[in-house]
Design an enzyme around this catalytic site. Structure first.
Site, PDB file in Angstrom:
ATOM      1  N   GLY A 204      62.195  56.953  16.869  1.00 46.71           N
ATOM      2  CA  GLY A 204      61.759  55.611  17.242  1.00 46.71           C
ATOM      3  C   GLY A 204      60.252  55.572  17.448  1.00 46.71           C
TER       4      GLY A 204
ATOM      5  N   GLY B  90      70.224  52.027   8.598  1.00 45.98           N
ATOM      6  CA  GLY B  90      69.436  53.192   8.176  1.00 45.98           C
ATOM      7  C   GLY B  90      70.290  54.455   8.233  1.00 45.98           C
TER       8      GLY B  90
ATOM      9  N   ARG C 170      65.677  46.666   1.978  1.00 46.73           N
ATOM     10  CA  ARG C 170      66.961  45.966   1.817  1.00 46.73           C
ATOM     11  C   ARG C 170      67.824  46.633   0.762  1.00 46.73           C
ATOM     12  NH1 ARG C 170      68.471  40.368   2.372  1.00 46.73           N
ATOM     13  NH2 ARG C 170      70.666  40.301   1.858  1.00 46.73           N
TER      14      ARG C 170
ATOM     15  N   HIS D 287      70.089  58.319  27.738  1.00 43.52           N
ATOM     16  CA  HIS D 287      69.319  58.551  26.507  1.00 43.52           C
ATOM     17  C   HIS D 287      69.432  60.009  26.035  1.00 43.52           C
ATOM     18  CE1 HIS D 287      65.679  56.824  24.080  1.00 43.52           C
ATOM     19  NE2 HIS D 287      66.431  57.608  23.345  1.00 43.52           N
ATOM     20  N   ILE D 288      70.670  60.381  25.688  1.00 48.69           N
ATOM     21  CA  ILE D 288      70.926  61.766  25.269  1.00 48.69           C
ATOM     22  C   ILE D 288      71.293  61.864  23.798  1.00 48.69           C
ATOM     23  CG2 ILE D 288      71.646  62.470  27.587  1.00 48.69           C
ATOM     24  CD1 ILE D 288      74.581  62.383  26.485  1.00 48.69           C
TER      25      ILE D 288
HETATM   26  C1  GLV Z   1      65.146  58.780  20.432  1.00 47.00           C
HETATM   27  O1  GLV Z   1      65.512  57.793  20.980  1.00 47.00           O
HETATM   28  C2  GLV Z   1      64.193  58.886  19.388  1.00 47.00           C
HETATM   29  O2  GLV Z   1      63.572  57.882  19.034  1.00 47.00           O
HETATM   30  O3  GLV Z   1      64.014  59.992  18.889  1.00 47.00           O
HETATM   31  C1  GLV Z   2      67.808  54.504  11.361  1.00 44.51           C
HETATM   32  O1  GLV Z   2      68.901  54.273  11.640  1.00 44.51           O
HETATM   33  C2  GLV Z   2      66.967  55.634  11.039  1.00 44.51           C
HETATM   34  O2  GLV Z   2      67.385  56.779  11.032  1.00 44.51           O
HETATM   35  O3  GLV Z   2      65.794  55.336  10.766  1.00 44.51           O
END
Ligand code: GLV
Ligand code: GLV
Length: 346
Positions: A78, A164, A191, A310-311
């Site tokens: 993220g 994704g 998309r 958040h694990i």
């Molecule tokens: C966890 O939430 C990450 O973005 O790696």
């Molecule tokens: C999304 O689900 C990703 O792995 O970017």
């Protein structure tokens, strides 16, 4: 000697990989999230910054670092904590850690779906508080909806906000549960085509009963899904996308699972929807405002919410791979080499 700023010790192996270079390494010395003030004080003149998702990489930090900064490396898939546009406008590269955590997060997505549907946290609390002798085995005790078609229905639809890598891995895991339909909606980043969706179904047909995978609107996602997984990026454009209008349209037996980002969900609206029975239960690995989530939080108080801290990516192997990749992204960025995994901004 290039200076690098590191907001958290990432284990001996990753640190050794960085230390092989003739860098001036400035590292937050404590085993907790770095103080913001410390990061700002130490950023000046650095060429690389390595952060976790706890650290905001914004205009202020980038300005403190100054024009020497070449790359930011985050130990996460993220990037909600990173102001992408600020990096882009300064031509600073961003390294991140997708792929290596896909399976670990998809595992937790399934775990949360099962826990929420089957009242696992409640069951555990009964056992741990010594209550099992009192409740015994009851014909309808602890019952929740089946994750899959079960013995009496023919179809089961899995829904995804964002389709994704992690969503795809989650759907692959659900196919042996008997999922018949899968629907998704996404922000349009890359998309998918109908052909790709058909190919996905054909590829896994032999392992279950998946008949169809298709793009739907957000409203259709709410109305059609028996379980909804939130795996879209966070940030302003997706903030509170799951709120009263969505929750109101869900099936009363549906499960909402958020292994993605807390900001996707309006927590108060979800707690209220659970209370009113608009959906059956929620399984959450992330909550807006984490880690400042106490027992007073409406979702922690809700008997219909299963909350984990958040694990998602927390397997020993995955975290080691993420640390390794984050370290290699940092080193490459500082040396002016292509990053092993660069986030492509557009
Ligand atoms: C966890 O939430 C990450 O973005 O790696
Ligand atoms: C999304 O689900 C990703 O792995 O970017």
């Amino acid at each position: 000697m290039p200076k690098v700023l590191i907001s958290r010790h990432l284990g001996a192996d990753a640190m050794a990989l960085i230390a092989e270079n003739t860098f001036q390494i400035v590292i937050w010395p404590e085993d907790r999230t770095a103080d913001r003030a410390w990061l700002l004080e130490n950023a000046s003149g650095c060429q690389g910054i390595l952060v976790t998702l706890n650290d905001k990489v914004d205009e202020e930090l980038l300005s403190k670092a100054g024009p020497s900064l070449k790359a930011v490396s985050t130990m996460s898939v993220g990037y909600e904590h990173v102001r992408i546009q600020e990096l882009a406008s300064r031509s600073i590269k961003l390294g991140y850690t997708p792929d290596v955590l896909t399976d670990a997060v998809a595992d937790v997505a399934i775990m949360l779906a099962l826990m929420a549907a089957r009242n696992a946290a409640y069951g555990l609390s009964i056992v741990q508080s010594g209550g099992w002798p009192n409740v015994g085995w009851a014909p309808f005790g602890f019952c929740g909806p089946q994750l899959g078609p079960g013995p009496t229905t023919k179809s089961f639809t899995a829904g995804f906000l964002g389709f994704g890598r992690i969503s795809q891995a989650t759907l692959r895991r659900l196919i042996p549960f008997g999922v018949t339909h899968a629907v998704y909606t996404d922000s349009g980043r890359g998309r998918r085509t109908e052909d790709e969706d058909t190919a996905f179904v054909e590829q896994y047909a032999a392992f279950g009963q998946l008949k169809q995978l298709k793009w739907v609107s957000l409203d259709e996602l709410a109305a059609e899904s028996d379980v909804v997984f939130l795996l879209a990026p966070g940030g302003e454009s997706t903030r509170h996308i799951i709120s009263t209008p969505f929750l109101q349209k869900m099936k009363k037996t549906a499960i909402l699972v958020n292994p993605g980002r807390g900001t996707l969900v309006d927590s108060d609206a979800l707690a209220d929807a659970l209370d009113k029975g608009w959906l059956y239960a929620a399984g959450l690995d992330v909550i807006e405002g984490e880690p400042n989530v106490t027992t007073e939080h409406p979702l922690v108080k809700s008997p219909r919410a299963t909350v984990l801290p958040h694990i998602g990516s927390a397997t020993t192997e995955t975290r080691a791979a993420m640390a390794d990749l984050a370290a290699r992204n940092l080193v490459a960025g500082v040396l002016g080499e292509p990053l092993p995994v660069e986030y492509m901004m557009h």
